[in-house]
Design an enzyme around this catalytic site. Structure first.
Site, PDB file in Angstrom:
ATOM      1  N   HIS A 251      47.533  66.474  50.505  1.00  0.00           N
ATOM      2  CA  HIS A 251      48.860  65.315  49.678  1.00  0.00           C
ATOM      3  C   HIS A 251      49.450  66.671  48.315  1.00  0.00           C
ATOM      4  O   HIS A 251      50.198  67.614  48.261  1.00  0.00           O
ATOM      5  CB  HIS A 251      47.518  65.579  48.028  1.00  0.00           C
ATOM      6  CG  HIS A 251      46.768  66.574  47.457  1.00  0.00           C
ATOM      7  ND1 HIS A 251      46.345  67.683  47.527  1.00  0.00           N
ATOM      8  CD2 HIS A 251      47.700  67.077  45.975  1.00  0.00           C
ATOM      9  CE1 HIS A 251      46.163  68.899  46.740  1.00  0.00           C
ATOM     10  NE2 HIS A 251      46.952  68.071  45.928  1.00  0.00           N
TER      11      HIS A 251
ATOM     12  N   HIS B  87      56.052  67.722  47.373  1.00  0.00           N
ATOM     13  CA  HIS B  87      55.606  68.749  49.159  1.00  0.00           C
ATOM     14  C   HIS B  87      53.720  68.288  48.933  1.00  0.00           C
ATOM     15  O   HIS B  87      53.847  68.478  48.293  1.00  0.00           O
ATOM     16  CB  HIS B  87      55.987  70.126  48.584  1.00  0.00           C
ATOM     17  CG  HIS B  87      55.165  70.775  47.632  1.00  0.00           C
ATOM     18  ND1 HIS B  87      55.568  70.602  45.679  1.00  0.00           N
ATOM     19  CD2 HIS B  87      54.279  71.321  47.646  1.00  0.00           C
ATOM     20  CE1 HIS B  87      54.849  70.913  45.409  1.00  0.00           C
ATOM     21  NE2 HIS B  87      53.857  71.835  46.174  1.00  0.00           N
TER      22      HIS B  87
END
Length: 172
Positions: free
Chosen positions: A37, A120
């Site tokens: 995630h 990220h």
């Protein structure tokens, strides 16, 4: 409760990212595919009585940002120089930073991170001596229509995630 806000890519994107983990050598610990995630904000331990305030901040932030397209193009390391601790996939998308910064603004005391936000997806964490990996290039895109408030419980086998609430993006 140990909480964070995050955007979970669709399963095919998670599986493509997880396939890149096959190149890991040494003491890298990969993140499980279903847990990959983009973290919008890590709140840490939140007392149960503060949960309504956190959920309200999520609703308000979601109302201010429109759905957007996310892209995953390549990998990198934190820190970039020296011995890295984290191997990640770079995430791009017009809504990531506005969401993260809005959540920080709405939750002072929980999200007081002064570091710049860098979207990220953590692919692996280094747990001992481990070689750097060469760059991996992706050409992945997925729609972001919302994000989640997630309860993370640390266990000896790794974290367990439980979604507390989903927030749908509604901005214009």
């Amino acid at each position: 409760m140990r909480l964070f806000f995050g955007v979970f890519p669709p399963r095919p994107v998670q599986e493509t990212l997880a396939a890149a983990q096959a190149s890991l050598r040494g003491n890298w610990k990969p993140v499980r595919a279903g847990q990959l995630h983009v973290t919008l904000g890590f709140l840490g331990e939140v007392p149960p009585e503060e949960l309504p305030q956190v959920m309200q901040a999520g609703e308000e932030a979601a109302a201010a940002v429109a759905p957007f397209a996310a892209r995953i193009r390549g990998t990198g390391f934190f820190p970039n120089e020296g011995r890295p601790r984290v191997w990640f996939a770079r995430a791009e998308g017009d809504g990531f930073e506005p969401l993260a910064l809005d959540l920080r603004r709405r939750l002072p005391g929980f999200l007081d991170d002064d570091r710049p936000f860098k979207a990220h997806i953590t692919l692996a964490r280094r747990k001992g001596p481990a070689p750097r990996l060469g760059p991996v290039v992706f050409d992945l895109e997925f729609p972001v229509n919302g994000f989640a408030l997630v309860h993370s419980t640390l266990t000896p086998r790794g974290p367990k995630y439980e979604t507390i609430q989903q927030f749908s993006l509604k901005g214009e």
